[in-house]
Enzyme design. Structure first.
Site, PDB file in Angstrom:
ATOM      1  N   HIS A 105     -11.355  -6.330 -34.041  1.00  0.00           N
ATOM      2  CA  HIS A 105     -10.113  -6.985 -34.455  1.00  0.00           C
ATOM      3  C   HIS A 105     -10.090  -7.031 -35.971  1.00  0.00           C
ATOM      4  O   HIS A 105     -10.994  -7.564 -36.611  1.00  0.00           O
ATOM      5  CB  HIS A 105     -10.014  -8.401 -33.889  1.00  0.00           C
ATOM      6  CG  HIS A 105      -8.704  -9.054 -34.180  1.00  0.00           C
ATOM      7  ND1 HIS A 105      -7.623  -9.004 -33.320  1.00  0.00           N
ATOM      8  CD2 HIS A 105      -8.277  -9.760 -35.260  1.00  0.00           C
ATOM      9  CE1 HIS A 105      -6.602  -9.654 -33.836  1.00  0.00           C
ATOM     10  NE2 HIS A 105      -6.977 -10.122 -35.012  1.00  0.00           N
ATOM     11  N   CYS A 106      -9.048  -6.443 -36.574  1.00  0.00           N
ATOM     12  CA  CYS A 106      -8.946  -6.359 -38.031  1.00  0.00           C
ATOM     13  C   CYS A 106      -7.952  -7.406 -38.543  1.00  0.00           C
ATOM     14  O   CYS A 106      -6.760  -7.345 -38.207  1.00  0.00           O
ATOM     15  CB  CYS A 106      -8.489  -4.963 -38.448  1.00  0.00           C
ATOM     16  SG  CYS A 106      -8.272  -4.787 -40.237  1.00  0.00           S
ATOM     17  N   PRO A 107      -8.395  -8.373 -39.353  1.00  0.00           N
ATOM     18  CA  PRO A 107      -7.465  -9.398 -39.854  1.00  0.00           C
ATOM     19  C   PRO A 107      -6.436  -8.837 -40.819  1.00  0.00           C
ATOM     20  O   PRO A 107      -5.354  -9.409 -40.973  1.00  0.00           O
ATOM     21  CB  PRO A 107      -8.397 -10.395 -40.564  1.00  0.00           C
ATOM     22  CG  PRO A 107      -9.604  -9.595 -40.934  1.00  0.00           C
ATOM     23  CD  PRO A 107      -9.768  -8.584 -39.837  1.00  0.00           C
TER      24      PRO A 107
END
Length: 400
Positions: free
Chosen positions: A121-123
């Site tokens: 998951h990439c912020p």
């Protein structure tokens, strides 16, 4: 379809994507401004090529970033179940999504959905990187690194010429005195050089990791699964074969192509000879079974605040040795029961036990909490209780 695009745009209007776009715009605008003084595009063909290449890299960075964010990773259908129900026992079941997890799918607690071929998951894109947007995300990383290297060269050269402008004037090299620095342009130039170098270092490291992942046809989650699988195989004097490693060129074609669009349907994958669609899922189930076998039960004796740095409630020793992970810290009350699966010197990772209601299944509460807050206990049956000198009741427990 309209709802899907609405959710994608809503995800994009978040601090992560907006900050990233702001960084891209800042470096782009300042680089073009400084380049217009240092090496104007109208002075020569090479100057025109130099500026054109940078603009294309900047546009490519922005385009692939937006596509990676808006396209999303590809979510598994809610309540998904394989066509052949006999395969159910070879798959994990997701309580949150109410269905089985297809091969290479994993549940993301931040997206609250099962993601097809989830990598992480990439912020910055406020979304997961997975099957549907892996190509776009990798292209974004490549364009960002190349663009920032080019931008650093232009900004650094412009800054050097601007700072030594008086020296060039003194020695009569008037062709190099085009860069005129003001206080604001000097500050902004230095600031954007720092931004560009930071992007090259951090995004460059991520790009190297993604290239390695693509060459091996393994996601970050699958790296961890394979590591444990090989350990289990060695312990049992066996050999574990990763089913999706088709060879470097075939692995690359699974992700990289001119359109950056995903290959396949996300539910079925080409595998090496001797493996099937459920080779890795069976291994995951075996690992889960071992995990359950080593799970230990703890009862909470001091409240856990759920803070990442509980200095005032737990003391400096707990804060100075946090688990190096972005997994959540959970809030717990006295007498809560937690099934613990991972241990650190000052922290424990587990899942809070909750009673389901008739109407809904409670959301799983999993995360880290300070070890000081909990005491391990062993439930005793009546025979053990008698042998231990404890009156036989349904609530017997012994602190350890």
């Amino acid at each position: 379809m309209f709802l899907g695009w609405y959710n994608s745009i809503r995800r994009f209007l978040h601090w992560g994507p907006l900050t990233a776009i702001g960084i891209i715009q800042s470096i782009t605008v300042m680089t073009i401004y400084m380049n217009s003084m240092w090496w104007p595009s109208h002075t020569s063909l090479w100057a025109l090529i130099n500026q054109t290449v940078f603009v294309l890299l900047s546009l490519g960075t922005g385009f692939y970033f937006v596509m990676a964010s808006l396209t999303g990773p590809g979510y598994l259908r809610l309540k998904w179940r394989p066509a052949h129900h006999s395969a159910d026992e070879q798959l994990q079941f997701c309580i949150v999504c109410g269905g089985y997890k297809a091969p290479r799918s994993h549940h993301c607690r931040k997206c609250d959905r099962c993601v097809i071929k989830m990598d992480h998951h990439c912020p910055w894109i406020n979304n997961c990187v997975g099957w549907a947007n892996h190509g776009y995300f990798t292209a974004f990383l490549a364009f960002a690194v190349l663009g920032c290297i080019h931008g650093t060269v232009i900004l650094g050269s412009s800054l050097y010429v601007g700072l030594y402008r008086d020296w060039y004037v003194y020695y009569g090299q008037l062709s190099k005195v085009n860069v005129k620095l003001t206080v604001s342009s000097l500050v902004l130039c230095v600031f954007n050089i720092g931004l560009a170098i930071g992007v090259v270092l951090t995004v460059g490291a991520l790009l190297v990791y993604q290239v390695r992942s693509i060459l091996n046809n393994r996601t970050a989650i699958e790296d961890w699964i394979v590591e444990k699988a090989r350990f289990r195989a060695e312990r049992n004097e066996q050999t574990f074969v990763y089913p999706y490693d088709l060879g470097r060129w075939s692995n690359v074609k699974q992700v990289i192509n001119l359109t950056c669009r995903p290959v396949g349907n996300g539910y079925e994958w080409p595998v090496v000879e001797g493996c099937d669609q459920y080779t890795l899922t069976r291994e995951q189930l075996a690992q889960k079974e071992e995990k359950r076998a080593r799970t230990r039960t703890y009862t909470i004796v001091r409240p856990a605040t759920g803070s990442w740095f509980p200095l005032f409630s737990q003391g400096p020793s707990v804060c100075l040795s946090p688990p190096l992970t972005d997994e959540p810290r959970i809030k717990l009350e006295v007498d809560d029961i937690v099934r613990v699966t991972r241990w650190r010197k000052h922290w424990l990772f587990g899942e809070k036990l909750q009673e389901p209601t008739k109407k809904t299944i409670p959301k799983r509460v999993r995360g880290w909490f300070p070890r000081k807050c909990a005491v391990e206990y062993i439930e005793l049956d009546d025979d053990d209780a008698v042998m231990s000198g404890v009156p036989p009741t349904n609530d017997n427990k012994k602190d350890v």
